[in-house]
Write a protein that holds these residues in place. Structure first.
Motif, mmCIF file in Angstrom:
data_model
loop_
_atom_site.group_PDB
_atom_site.id
_atom_site.type_symbol
_atom_site.label_atom_id
_atom_site.label_comp_id
_atom_site.label_asym_id
_atom_site.label_seq_id
_atom_site.Cartn_x
_atom_site.Cartn_y
_atom_site.Cartn_z
ATOM 1 N N GLU A 150 0.860 2.204 2.792
ATOM 2 C CA GLU A 150 0.693 1.980 1.347
ATOM 3 C C GLU A 150 0.143 0.595 1.064
ATOM 4 O O GLU A 150 -0.749 0.434 0.227
ATOM 5 C CB GLU A 150 2.037 2.165 0.633
ATOM 6 N N GLN A 151 0.662 -0.406 1.762
ATOM 7 C CA GLN A 151 0.215 -1.770 1.492
ATOM 8 C C GLN A 151 -1.207 -2.018 1.985
ATOM 9 O O GLN A 151 -1.961 -2.745 1.357
ATOM 10 C CB GLN A 151 1.198 -2.786 2.092
ATOM 11 N N PHE A 152 -1.576 -1.412 3.112
ATOM 12 C CA PHE A 152 -2.961 -1.534 3.577
ATOM 13 C C PHE A 152 -3.886 -0.915 2.536
ATOM 14 O O PHE A 152 -4.931 -1.473 2.204
ATOM 15 C CB PHE A 152 -3.148 -0.850 4.927
ATOM 16 N N ALA A 153 -3.515 0.251 2.013
ATOM 17 C CA ALA A 153 -4.338 0.923 1.005
ATOM 18 C C ALA A 153 -4.407 0.094 -0.273
ATOM 19 O O ALA A 153 -5.492 -0.111 -0.848
ATOM 20 C CB ALA A 153 -3.778 2.313 0.715
ATOM 21 N N ASP A 154 -3.261 -0.414 -0.737
ATOM 22 C CA ASP A 154 -3.226 -1.201 -1.973
ATOM 23 C C ASP A 154 -4.037 -2.489 -1.857
ATOM 24 O O ASP A 154 -4.640 -2.936 -2.828
ATOM 25 C CB ASP A 154 -1.780 -1.562 -2.348
ATOM 26 N N ALA A 155 -4.052 -3.085 -0.661
ATOM 27 C CA ALA A 155 -4.784 -4.335 -0.480
ATOM 28 C C ALA A 155 -6.286 -4.094 -0.329
ATOM 29 O O ALA A 155 -7.069 -5.039 -0.285
ATOM 30 C CB ALA A 155 -4.241 -5.075 0.742
ATOM 31 N N LYS A 156 -6.674 -2.808 -0.230
ATOM 32 C CA LYS A 156 -8.080 -2.417 -0.128
ATOM 33 C C LYS A 156 -8.800 -3.148 1.018
ATOM 34 O O LYS A 156 -9.915 -3.627 0.873
ATOM 35 C CB LYS A 156 -8.808 -2.637 -1.457
ATOM 36 N N LEU A 157 -8.113 -3.230 2.136
ATOM 37 C CA LEU A 157 -8.717 -3.853 3.309
ATOM 38 C C LEU A 157 -9.598 -2.829 4.018
ATOM 39 O O LEU A 157 -9.351 -1.634 3.951
ATOM 40 C CB LEU A 157 -7.627 -4.345 4.263
#
Length: 150
Positions: free
Chosen positions: A29-36
């Motif tokens: 979720e955090q990788f997706a939210d950070a749009k990396l």
């Protein structure tokens, strides 16, 4: 080609070796939210991690990861064993390994086995800390890419 262009055009394949489904979900979720720019692949044990990096069995069609995030406490083959195999294989030794620890003691345990990861990062406790954690992983990756291309 500028460094900024390279950053926006290069996708990173990350292998997360994490037995806790809750932590795995937070990472995703955090990788997706950070749009990396990355693809995160998740396995939950040491044997699967080694199959993934060797691209064998059910992972035969997966890409070799650019970076491995490794939880040392795994069911079956331990994270220490995985790190040892990665670092002792001439081809796989080039893959940066970040050992995820829950405390400073985790780093000392890994080092007590005569092994050295590329870096150690403490797992964040609060979900909002994951964004900063994810960005630090991306920065670590780009530092390696820039160092190796010079």
């Amino acid at each position: 080609m500028s460094t900024e262009t390279e950053r926006t055009g290069e996708q990173i394949d990350i292998l997360l070796v994490e037995p806790n489904p809750g932590d795995s979900r937070l990472f995703e979720e955090q990788f997706a939210d950070a749009k990396l720019l990355n693809t995160i692949h998740i396995v939950s044990d040491g044997d699967s991690a080694l199959d993934f990096v060797h691209q064998r069995n059910e992972y035969a069609d997966e890409p070799c990861p650019d970076i491995v995030l490794l939880e040392p406490q795994l069911p079956g083959k331990s994270g220490i064993d995985v790190l040892s195999e990665l670092k002792n294989d001439p081809v796989l030794a080039e893959i940066p390994v970040i050992v995820l620890t829950s405390s400073d003691a985790g780093e000392k345990i890994v080092q007590s086995h005569g092994l050295e990861a590329d870096t150690y990062m403490q797992k964040p406790v609060e979900p909002e800390d994951f964004v900063e954690f994810v960005r630090s992983i991306e920065e670590f990756w780009f530092a390696i890419v820039q160092t190796s291309s010079q």
